[in-house]
Design an enzyme around this catalytic site. Structure first.
Site, short mmCIF file in Angstrom:
data_model
loop_
_atom_site.label_atom_id
_atom_site.label_comp_id
_atom_site.label_asym_id
_atom_site.label_seq_id
_atom_site.Cartn_x
_atom_site.Cartn_y
_atom_site.Cartn_z
N ARG A 154 0.57 -1.18 0.24
CA ARG A 154 0.14 0.06 0.29
C ARG A 154 0.94 1.35 -0.47
O ARG A 154 0.56 2.18 -0.43
CB ARG A 154 -0.64 -0.46 1.26
N TYR A 205 -17.21 15.59 -15.96
CA TYR A 205 -17.18 13.53 -15.89
C TYR A 205 -18.08 13.55 -15.05
O TYR A 205 -18.50 14.15 -13.68
CB TYR A 205 -16.00 13.03 -15.80
N ASP A 222 -8.37 17.76 -16.26
CA ASP A 222 -9.13 16.20 -15.98
C ASP A 222 -8.56 15.98 -17.99
O ASP A 222 -9.06 16.58 -18.86
CB ASP A 222 -9.94 16.03 -16.19
N LYS A 274 -9.35 4.72 -19.46
CA LYS A 274 -10.19 5.35 -21.07
C LYS A 274 -8.59 4.66 -21.92
O LYS A 274 -8.58 3.87 -21.97
CB LYS A 274 -10.26 6.35 -21.01
C1 LIG Z 1 -13.96 7.60 -16.46
C2 LIG Z 1 -13.53 8.87 -16.19
C3 LIG Z 1 -13.13 9.34 -15.34
C4 LIG Z 1 -13.55 8.43 -14.18
O1 LIG Z 1 -12.71 7.28 -13.91
P1 LIG Z 1 -12.22 5.99 -13.14
O2 LIG Z 1 -11.95 5.52 -13.86
O3 LIG Z 1 -13.87 5.47 -13.83
O4 LIG Z 1 -13.12 6.04 -11.51
C5 LIG Z 1 -13.45 10.48 -14.77
N1 LIG Z 1 -12.95 11.88 -15.92
C6 LIG Z 1 -13.68 11.37 -16.82
C7 LIG Z 1 -13.66 12.37 -18.24
C8 LIG Z 1 -13.61 10.54 -17.86
O5 LIG Z 1 -13.68 10.24 -18.46
#
Ligand SMILES: *Cc1c(COP(=O)(O)O)cnc(C)c1O
Length: 398
Positions: free
Chosen positions: A65, A118, A183, A208
């Site tokens: 961890r 998001y 992001d 993603k």
């Molecule tokens: C999917 C997504 C998230 C969240 O990510 P997870 O891996 O599902 O927790 C945050 N920001 C954007 C733009 C996303 O597409």
């Protein structure tokens, strides 16, 4: 090896610089949950380094961890691609984003944020989790929204799901000393490097494009060492570290990231052109569409328009649902950036927790579908989409 300057070369070699010395050709996977202490004095120092958010300078990882070498290797690779001093890997994108908010909350309760975001991030901010008070604002109103209590500015570009572009350098200028978090999930480090534009923190849902193959849930933050040290302390306390198998899969996908992103983008532009000419959809949104980039950010801030697009299916929710559910080649699923094309309904799924007024304001309706174009032959994608949209127009036969 001297650090190569070109992106595609770096994507292939980043985080693998010591392979020759190790005599390996693939990243070693270290699954240990704990590590036998080699030398108590060295372990004591490593533990102290880790507990303060640093790296174990004396080489003892101590406990999974706190630190994992496979994860650290992938973090180095992403830091390299984002042009950051360091990166910190998390168990999911939301674990990464919440860790950033927890760090910010230590400096001040107020977060200035630009919608749309998001759905999960919007929800976390709007609910006031971690004691955060969100001030929603427009990209040109950042300076006015910031107060002494503001600890972070949050934005996403291209935005999810309406593909709005935000001028990062302009927001950074308005934010002054307040750190800006971008992001970068939609753009990836292949199309956009927010740190070069002055952002302090870049977050990714690794689930993603970075993972890219639909088989890993992950998050990663790239930033300066000082911010990363604070993030590692939150990660140790909350336990949201990236799993080493996930780090391995992410690292395995990195060399093909530039090829995937560029190929998917090329197909997306093609699909957008065909959709625009077809008259089958309304309110088509993609950064390549005329009028969608008034500030000329494509080609400067962002190397290309990306492979996410959205449109409205004429006929409301029922028609959009019919169109989506009659697609055969495309995968009907939330998420994005995968090798297969994904289609989803934001108002019913990913953005269902977002204030309906905020959704409407950003043009997301009950008839909006969002597509993430994959690596299939574009002709097959088009035939599938055209057939589904024509089907959606027909009255339901009982
Ligand atoms: C999917 C997504 C998230 C969240 O990510 P997870 O891996 O599902 O927790 C945050 N920001 C954007 C733009 C996303 O597409």
């Amino acid at each position: 090896m001297k650090r190569p300057s070109r992106l595609r070369t770096r994507a292939v070699h980043a985080g693998r610089e010591d392979f020759n010395k190790l005599g390996v050709h693939a990243p070693p996977i270290d699954l240990s949950s704990t590590y036998p202490v080699q030398d108590l004095e060295r372990a004591r120092k490593s533990f102290a380094d880790l507990a303060s958010g640093g790296m174990p300078a004396d080489g003892e990882p101590i406990y999974a961890r706190l630190h994992n070498p496979t994860v650290a290797r992938y973090e180095d690779a992403i830091a390299d691609l984002e042009g950051a001093e360091a990166a910190v890997g998390f168990a999911s994108g939301m674990a990464a984003i919440s860790a950033c908010l927890m760090v910010a909350a230590q400096d001040g309760p107020e977060v200035v944020a630009v919608r749309p975001l998001y759905g999960g991030t919007d929800h976390m901010l709007d609910e006031g989790m971690f004691g955060i008070e969100v001030k929603w604002t427009e990209p040109d109103q950042i300076a006015a929204a910031i107060s002494k209590r503001t600890s972070l500015v949050v934005l996403e570009t291209p935005a999810n799901p309406n593909l709005d572009l935000v001028d990062i350098a302009d927001v950074v200028r308005q934010a002054g000393k307040v750190p800006v978090m971008v992001d970068n999930t939609f753009a990836t480090p292949i199309l956009q490097n927010p740190i070069e534009l002055g952002a302090r923190i870049v977050v990714h849902s690794g689930t993603k494009f970075l993972g890219g193959h639909g088989d890993v849930v992950a998050g990663i933050v790239a930033a300066d060492e000082q911010w990363c040290a604070r993030l590692r302390r939150v990660r140790i306390a909350t336990g949201g570290i990236l799993h080493p198998l996930a780090a391995y899969l992410l690292h395995r996908g990195l060399p093909t990231l530039p090829l995937r992103v560029l190929s998917q983008q090329e197909s997306a532009v093609d699909i957008v052109e065909r959709l625009a000419a077809s008259g089958l959809v309304e309110n088509l949104r993609h950064p390549s569409m005329p009028g969608s980039d008034p500030k000329g950010l494509i080609g400067t801030q962002m190397a290309g328009p990306g492979s996410l697009l959205a449109f409205d299916v004429p006929g409301g929710y029922d028609a959009a649902a019919r169109a989506m559910m009659s697609l055969e080649c495309m995968t009907k699923a939330v998420s994005l950036g995968s090798v297969d094309t994904l289609v989803q309904h934001p108002a019913a799924l990913t953005h269902s927790s977002v204030d309906p007024e905020a959704l409407a304001k950003h043009g997301i309706t009950q008839s909006t579908l969002r597509l993430s174009i994959g690596l299939e032959d574009v002709q097959d994608l088009w035939e599938d989409l055209e057939r589904a949209l024509v089907t959606a127009r027909e009255p339901v036969s009982l």
